[in-house]
Design a protein around this motif. Structure first.
Motif, PDB file in Angstrom:
ATOM      1  N   MET A 165       0.723  -1.142  -0.046  1.00 17.39           N
ATOM      2  CA  MET A 165       0.195   0.045  -0.018  1.00 17.39           C
ATOM      3  C   MET A 165       0.862   1.305   0.055  1.00 17.39           C
ATOM      4  O   MET A 165       0.461   2.486   0.428  1.00 17.39           O
ATOM      5  CB  MET A 165      -0.918  -0.103   1.163  1.00 17.39           C
ATOM      6  N   GLN A 166       2.175   1.132  -0.501  1.00 18.55           N
ATOM      7  CA  GLN A 166       2.903   2.252  -0.721  1.00 18.55           C
ATOM      8  C   GLN A 166       2.899   2.388  -2.300  1.00 18.55           C
ATOM      9  O   GLN A 166       3.304   1.493  -3.200  1.00 18.55           O
ATOM     10  CB  GLN A 166       4.367   2.185  -0.269  1.00 18.55           C
ATOM     11  N   THR A 311      -2.766   7.444   0.630  1.00 10.46           N
ATOM     12  CA  THR A 311      -2.382   6.306   1.537  1.00 10.46           C
ATOM     13  C   THR A 311      -1.601   6.858   2.661  1.00 10.46           C
ATOM     14  O   THR A 311      -1.537   5.961   3.737  1.00 10.46           O
ATOM     15  CB  THR A 311      -1.294   5.625   0.719  1.00 10.46           C
ATOM     16  N   LYS A 313       1.372   7.847   2.750  1.00 12.69           N
ATOM     17  CA  LYS A 313       2.731   7.186   2.709  1.00 12.69           C
ATOM     18  C   LYS A 313       3.396   8.056   1.591  1.00 12.69           C
ATOM     19  O   LYS A 313       2.939   8.591   0.533  1.00 12.69           O
ATOM     20  CB  LYS A 313       2.750   5.856   2.407  1.00 12.69           C
ATOM     21  N   CYS A 338      -0.004   0.761  -6.640  1.00  7.68           N
ATOM     22  CA  CYS A 338      -0.360   0.819  -5.356  1.00  7.68           C
ATOM     23  C   CYS A 338      -1.401  -0.367  -4.980  1.00  7.68           C
ATOM     24  O   CYS A 338      -2.474  -0.413  -5.697  1.00  7.68           O
ATOM     25  CB  CYS A 338      -0.814   2.145  -4.911  1.00  7.68           C
ATOM     26  N   GLU A 357      -4.060  -4.990   5.490  1.00  5.33           N
ATOM     27  CA  GLU A 357      -3.770  -4.495   4.235  1.00  5.33           C
ATOM     28  C   GLU A 357      -4.959  -4.271   3.196  1.00  5.33           C
ATOM     29  O   GLU A 357      -4.950  -3.388   2.474  1.00  5.33           O
ATOM     30  CB  GLU A 357      -2.654  -5.427   3.329  1.00  5.33           C
ATOM     31  N   ASP A 360      -6.984  -1.432   4.345  1.00  9.72           N
ATOM     32  CA  ASP A 360      -6.210  -0.175   3.994  1.00  9.72           C
ATOM     33  C   ASP A 360      -6.633   0.316   2.470  1.00  9.72           C
ATOM     34  O   ASP A 360      -6.921   1.351   2.217  1.00  9.72           O
ATOM     35  CB  ASP A 360      -4.851  -0.021   3.942  1.00  9.72           C
ATOM     36  N   CYS A 361      -6.479  -0.717   1.818  1.00  8.93           N
ATOM     37  CA  CYS A 361      -6.843  -0.769   0.143  1.00  8.93           C
ATOM     38  C   CYS A 361      -8.271  -0.300  -0.098  1.00  8.93           C
ATOM     39  O   CYS A 361      -8.668   0.653  -0.849  1.00  8.93           O
ATOM     40  CB  CYS A 361      -6.530  -1.988  -0.241  1.00  8.93           C
ATOM     41  N   MET A 364      -8.637   3.318   0.771  1.00  8.78           N
ATOM     42  CA  MET A 364      -7.979   4.057  -0.175  1.00  8.78           C
ATOM     43  C   MET A 364      -9.171   4.378  -1.126  1.00  8.78           C
ATOM     44  O   MET A 364      -9.282   5.431  -1.793  1.00  8.78           O
ATOM     45  CB  MET A 364      -6.912   3.505  -0.703  1.00  8.78           C
TER      46      MET A 364
END
Length: 374
Positions: A165-166, A311, A313, A338, A357, A360-361, A364
């Motif tokens: 996720m970067q 993100t 990041k 990403c 993860e 988080d995705c 986003m």
């Protein structure tokens, strides 16, 4: 359905690269239609596999593409602790072929879809789902060629390959080829009466290795590891027995080029060396296996800034592996990598993605949608 439920369904489809993918395409197509999305199936020239394009929101707006491939590499390794095509949860990890590369990203987009459909997007989010990425991005060029008929010019494409996720803004391009040399067989006691295909291939390999060393001395890009373009012979085989002059030998070669250089053009000296053997009575076949360009998104681009904001990041400069992102950029669409998971978990036994993860995705994607609805 939760993202975990969706991922379990996707993993259950054995959509191995180079094989028919109708079942997974139909499942995703049906799911998206049920949630009000506009979908279209695009059958490739192979006839037994297809790309899928999905639009959430108005078709005529300038939105973003979320891009992923539906195929996975084979899972024949004996080290798997469970059936690779039956997702298994262990703690906060979900195991199965494709969980990181890259059905996890697709599952996040599908899990977010019902919410996206209810947001009243002013600009669309598109899903571009391809086949045979693992064979050198063979499917997505056909879909990219259709994009002008399917949507307005997108603002950018997010390619959901595993990156922790970067966001990543650059990768190398690649060209791969299969070389076959055909000579003349005979008894090994009279090599003068035959043409040794392995000896001829050795000349090609020796030249290719020397060329690889020369590439290491050329200007490169410090964002990459290694910073220069690289070449390797990946497979080689030939001959029947030690006392028979080998009449056939084949090898597979790949070249990975830093952005700005054409991997196909960089491979031309090796091709020329191989084809020159024809002048000495050998038959030589040079078959291009795959090719795709590198990605180089400007550090100051709007898309890089957007992903850093979405993100939380810093955007990573580059990765050494390749993706479909360079093909989108070559078509005039800014692209960035990403996605959930990590590349070092892919293409190996007990591949997994972490539940956090995936969360988080999905966040986003939903945050991107909120901005397109504002």
């Amino acid at each position: 359905m939760t993202v975990e439920d969706i991922l379990a369904n996707l993993v259950g489809f054995q959509s191995v690269v180079g094989t028919p993918n109708g079942e997974i395409v139909e499942w995703i197509h049906t799911y998206c239609k049920a949630h009000g999305a506009e979908t279209s199936v695009h059958i490739g020239p192979e006839g037994d596999r297809a790309n899928l394009f999905v639009t959430i929101g108005p078709r005529d707006g300038h939105g973003y593409i979320l891009s992923g491939h539906m195929d996975v590499v084979p899972a024949n390794e004996p080290e798997w602790n469970s059936d690779p095509f039956t997702m298994r949860r262990e703690g906060e990890r979900l195991y199965g072929r494709g969980t990181s590369d890259m059905k996890g990203f697709i599952a996040c987009a599908l899990a977010a879809l019902p919410r996206l459909s209810s947001m009243g997007l002013k600009h669309p989010i598109h899903l571009a789902l391809s086949y045979d990425e693992e064979a050198g991005a063979r499917g997505v060029p056909h879909l990219i060629a259709e994009l002008p008929k399917l949507c307005e010019q997108p603002r950018g494409a997010i390619i959901g390959e595993p990156s922790g996720m970067q966001a990543v803004r650059a990768h190398k391009g690649k060209a791969a080829a299969r070389i076959e040399v055909i000579g003349c067989p005979g008894h090994s006691s009279r090599p003068d009466l035959g043409r040794n295909a392995i000896h001829a291939m050795a000349e090609i390999v020796t030249g290719a290795v020397a060329y690889d060393l020369a590439l290491a001395e050329t200007p490169g890009d410090a964002d990459f590891e290694p910073s220069y373009s690289t070449l390797q012979i990946g497979t080689i085989a030939g001959g029947q027995a030690v006392n028979i002059i080998p009449d056939r030998c084949h090898a597979e070669i790949e070249l990975r080029a830093v952005p700005g250089l054409s991997p196909t053009e960089l491979l031309e000296p090796v091709k020329a060396c191989a084809l020159a053997l024809r002048e000495r009575g050998f038959d030589v076949d040079w078959q291009e296996m795959s090719t795709y360009p590198g990605l180089s998104l400007a550090k100051e681009s709007d898309l890089a800034a957007l992903l850093a904001d979405l993100t939380g990041k810093e955007v990573r400069a580059a990765v050494s592996y390749g993706t479909e992102a360079g093909l989108f950029q070559a078509a005039g669409i800014d692209a960035v990598i990403c996605g959930p998971g990590e590349i070092d978990r892919a293409h190996r036994p007990n591949e997994y993605v972490e539940i956090a993860e995936l969360a988080d995705c999905q966040r986003m994607i939903e945050e991107l949608a909120r901005r397109l609805a504002a």
